[in-house]
Design a protein around this motif. Structure first.
Motif: not given
Length: 158
Positions: A56-72
């Motif tokens: 349900x992408x129109x109803x949800x927000x994914x909030x990633x709280x990690x550092x940019x190096x962790x995202x990569x």
């Protein structure tokens, strides 16, 4: 008689050594991850719950709280807002209140902490997710390819 005692001693020593070798992990062997106890009010989400929310992408927000190096290095869900843990309260006014939020970190513990803080501020938190946990459960996350270093880009342009 001495030979029998010597043989019995060798067998006993060999058995002890074999048991010790089985109990000790091999050098460099990776130990399975053991999660610390969950101490947050925010629910820890499993793969099935995350997949249902992401459907349900129109109803949800994914909030990633990690550092940019962790995202990569660890990957994340395909579309997300990234605000690092230390900055979430500072930038809370930029987080939409009209969507259900999934907070994300590597193993969900930072996400659980942020979920508790945002819940206290009136946000609707579905739960906390860990990208590594999600992958351990068979899910797939998107991996970001970092851009090339600037020096290499400038040298290539010449």
């Amino acid at each position: 008689m001495k030979a029998k005692l010597l043989l019995a001693a060798l067998i006993a020593a060999g058995s002890t050594l074999a048991i010790a070798q089985q109990a000790a992990p091999a050098a460099g062997a990776q130990q399975p991850y053991v999660a610390p106890p969950w101490t947050y009010k925010t629910k820890q989400l499993n793969r099935t719950e995350i997949d249902a929310l992401l459907a349900k992408p129109g109803q949800v927000l994914v909030l990633d709280v990690r550092r940019p190096d962790e995202l990569i290095s660890k990957g994340s869900f395909p579309v997300f807002l990234n605000i690092q843990t230390a900055d979430v309260e500072k930038y809370a006014d930029y987080i939409p209140k009209d969507r259900t939020i999934i907070t994300v970190s590597n193993r969900a513990h930072r996400a659980g902490d942020v979920g508790d803080k945002l819940t206290a501020r009136g946000f609707k938190i579905a739960g906390a997710a860990g990208t590594l946990d999600y992958e351990d459960q068979g899910g797939k996350v998107a991996h970001i390819t970092p851009p090339p270093p600037r020096a290499a880009t400038a040298a290539a342009a010449k």
